[in-house]
Structures are given as C-alpha cells and as structure tokens.
Design a protein around this motif. Structure first.
Motif, PDB file in Angstrom:
ATOM      1  N   LEU A  29       0.960  -1.077   0.043  1.00  0.00           N
ATOM      2  CA  LEU A  29      -0.206  -0.078  -0.102  1.00  0.00           C
ATOM      3  C   LEU A  29       0.750   1.280   0.047  1.00  0.00           C
ATOM      4  O   LEU A  29       0.429   2.184  -0.661  1.00  0.00           O
ATOM      5  N   VAL A  30       1.828   1.266   0.646  1.00  0.00           N
ATOM      6  CA  VAL A  30       2.684   2.348   0.929  1.00  0.00           C
ATOM      7  C   VAL A  30       3.581   2.529  -0.420  1.00  0.00           C
ATOM      8  O   VAL A  30       3.821   3.853  -0.820  1.00  0.00           O
ATOM      9  N   ARG A  31       3.954   1.407  -1.191  1.00  0.00           N
ATOM     10  CA  ARG A  31       4.647   1.780  -2.443  1.00  0.00           C
ATOM     11  C   ARG A  31       3.800   2.368  -3.498  1.00  0.00           C
ATOM     12  O   ARG A  31       4.200   3.147  -4.522  1.00  0.00           O
ATOM     13  N   SER A  62      -7.865  -4.376   8.535  1.00  0.00           N
ATOM     14  CA  SER A  62      -8.513  -3.986   9.848  1.00  0.00           C
ATOM     15  C   SER A  62      -7.172  -4.093  10.993  1.00  0.00           C
ATOM     16  O   SER A  62      -7.157  -3.110  11.893  1.00  0.00           O
ATOM     17  N   THR A  63      -6.422  -4.861  11.119  1.00  0.00           N
ATOM     18  CA  THR A  63      -5.221  -4.941  11.726  1.00  0.00           C
ATOM     19  C   THR A  63      -4.254  -3.724  11.608  1.00  0.00           C
ATOM     20  O   THR A  63      -3.991  -2.941  12.705  1.00  0.00           O
ATOM     21  N   LEU A  64      -4.206  -3.468  10.559  1.00  0.00           N
ATOM     22  CA  LEU A  64      -3.232  -2.335   9.918  1.00  0.00           C
ATOM     23  C   LEU A  64      -3.989  -1.015  10.617  1.00  0.00           C
ATOM     24  O   LEU A  64      -3.346  -0.073  11.175  1.00  0.00           O
ATOM     25  N   ARG A  65      -5.116  -0.783  10.389  1.00  0.00           N
ATOM     26  CA  ARG A  65      -5.770   0.469  10.789  1.00  0.00           C
ATOM     27  C   ARG A  65      -5.823   0.579  12.293  1.00  0.00           C
ATOM     28  O   ARG A  65      -5.572   1.664  12.922  1.00  0.00           O
ATOM     29  N   GLU A  78      -7.513   3.888   2.962  1.00  0.00           N
ATOM     30  CA  GLU A  78      -9.113   4.054   2.775  1.00  0.00           C
ATOM     31  C   GLU A  78      -9.734   3.014   2.110  1.00  0.00           C
ATOM     32  O   GLU A  78      -8.746   2.377   1.093  1.00  0.00           O
ATOM     33  N   THR A  79     -10.898   2.600   2.146  1.00  0.00           N
ATOM     34  CA  THR A  79     -11.768   1.566   1.459  1.00  0.00           C
ATOM     35  C   THR A  79     -12.111   2.223   0.217  1.00  0.00           C
ATOM     36  O   THR A  79     -12.869   3.252   0.445  1.00  0.00           O
ATOM     37  N   ARG A  86      -6.485   2.183  -0.588  1.00  0.00           N
ATOM     38  CA  ARG A  86      -5.596   3.446  -0.815  1.00  0.00           C
ATOM     39  C   ARG A  86      -4.969   3.689   0.513  1.00  0.00           C
ATOM     40  O   ARG A  86      -5.563   4.100   1.399  1.00  0.00           O
ATOM     41  N   PHE A  87      -3.397   3.780   0.380  1.00  0.00           N
ATOM     42  CA  PHE A  87      -2.805   4.529   1.522  1.00  0.00           C
ATOM     43  C   PHE A  87      -2.874   5.914   1.348  1.00  0.00           C
ATOM     44  O   PHE A  87      -2.446   6.534   0.294  1.00  0.00           O
ATOM     45  N   ALA A  88      -3.445   6.593   2.142  1.00  0.00           N
ATOM     46  CA  ALA A  88      -3.895   7.962   2.099  1.00  0.00           C
ATOM     47  C   ALA A  88      -3.002   9.177   2.996  1.00  0.00           C
ATOM     48  O   ALA A  88      -3.156  10.271   2.711  1.00  0.00           O
TER      49      ALA A  88
END
Length: 91
Positions: A29-31, A62-65, A78-79, A86-88
């Motif tokens: 996601l970060v990449r 969910s864990t990452l959030r 974001e979903t 998307r990593f926002a």
C-alpha cells in the motif's frame, strides 16, 4: 516509521508487532501511496502462489488500521468500494 529494508514498523522508539503478511500488505500500500490497489493485486503480491479468501485481506487491513491509529481520526488506509484500498497518508 516504516523500515522497508528491515521489514519493521516503529512508533517512536518502540517496535510495532505485526505479522509478516500484515507488514507486507502495508508495504504494498505504501509503495502505491495515493493510488487504489485492487484486492486481486494485494492478494497476488502478498500471498503469491497461495490461495486465500478476501476475508484474510480484510483482516490484515483491519489490523493495520488498528495498529496505525490515525491521530486526526482520518483513516490512513481508505477503502474504495468495489475497487480496493488506498494508503492516504503522506510518506
């Protein structure tokens, strides 16, 4: 702070405990920061050559959030309905 080379996540001086697959999900996601990463791409990149259900991906998100916990209340991940995630946050 995400250390991609060492595959670890830091909050201040403390190492954040994440499963290898959750960390790999975050790295993908970060990449692709700011872009929508579709679910199939995430499943292919994180679980290459392994069949997993979308529920496994949803659990990792969910864990990452929960672990990332945005201080402003804004979701860092974001979903995008029917498309992916998307990593926002700024990287």
């Amino acid at each position: 702070r995400l250390d991609a080379a060492r595959k670890c996540l830091w909050r201040g001086d403390a190492l954040v405990s994440l499963t290898p697959k959750a960390l790999e999900t975050l790295l993908v996601l970060v990449r692709n920061k700011g872009s929508v990463v579709d679910k199939d791409t995430l499943l292919d990149e994180v679980w290459a050559d392994t069949f997993v259900e979308e529920a496994t991906l949803a659990q990792n998100i969910s864990t990452l959030r929960r672990v990332l916990g945005a201080p402003t209340g804004r979701a860092l991940i974001e979903t995008v309905p029917r498309r992916g995630y998307r990593f926002a946050a700024d990287v």
